[in-house]
Write a protein that holds these residues in place. Structure first.
Motif, PDB file in Angstrom:
ATOM      1  N   GLU A  68       0.850  -1.192   0.000  1.00 50.43           N
ATOM      2  CA  GLU A  68       0.000   0.000   0.000  1.00 50.43           C
ATOM      3  C   GLU A  68       0.882   1.235   0.000  1.00 50.43           C
ATOM      4  N   ARG A  69       0.476   2.236  -0.743  1.00 46.27           N
ATOM      5  CA  ARG A  69       1.223   3.488  -0.733  1.00 46.27           C
ATOM      6  C   ARG A  69       0.883   4.275   0.521  1.00 46.27           C
ATOM      7  N   GLY A  70       1.885   4.897   1.086  1.00 46.47           N
ATOM      8  CA  GLY A  70       1.671   5.693   2.296  1.00 46.47           C
ATOM      9  C   GLY A  70       1.059   7.046   1.984  1.00 46.47           C
ATOM     10  N   GLN A  71       0.755   7.788   3.042  1.00 50.57           N
ATOM     11  CA  GLN A  71       0.190   9.133   2.897  1.00 50.57           C
ATOM     12  C   GLN A  71       1.236  10.055   2.285  1.00 50.57           C
ATOM     13  N   ASP A  72       0.824  10.853   1.295  1.00 51.67           N
ATOM     14  CA  ASP A  72       1.727  11.782   0.627  1.00 51.67           C
ATOM     15  C   ASP A  72       1.510  13.176   1.222  1.00 51.67           C
ATOM     16  N   PRO A  73       2.506  13.716   1.942  1.00 54.13           N
ATOM     17  CA  PRO A  73       2.306  15.042   2.560  1.00 54.13           C
ATOM     18  C   PRO A  73       2.196  16.168   1.530  1.00 54.13           C
ATOM     19  N   ASP A  75       0.443  15.909  -1.321  1.00 56.15           N
ATOM     20  CA  ASP A  75      -0.770  15.747  -2.101  1.00 56.15           C
ATOM     21  C   ASP A  75      -1.818  16.731  -1.594  1.00 56.15           C
TER      22      ASP A  75
END
Length: 80
Positions: A68-73, A75
């Motif tokens: 899973e891709r992590g949270q992109d700060p 974005d």
């Protein structure tokens, strides 16, 4: 005249494709010296073998682990 020329071309092509043997240095010449740090002097067969950079292995598997891709700060929503 055309027959003679074509026969000469065919004979030349046949003469050049038959001689295959072990590679040896010319008379009076020696193999290259041992490379610095090599354990032994390479043989002619070793010198003809392509290295890893000349022929890299092919890798068809592009994705090894599915994660899973992590949270992109960065974005952020578009500005108004």
């Amino acid at each position: 005249m055309k027959r003679l020329a074509s026969a000469l071309v065919v004979a030349t092509l046949l003469a050049g494709c038959g001689a295959r043997g072990d590679l040896k240095p010319p008379p009076g010449e020696m193999l290259p010296v041992k490379p610095y740090g090599a354990p032994a002097t390479p043989t002619p067969a070793d010198l003809l073998k392509p290295g890893a950079q000349a022929r890299p292995d092919r890798s068809d598997e592009l994705l090894k682990n599915s994660e899973e891709r992590g949270q992109d700060p960065f974005d952020l929503p578009p500005p108004n």
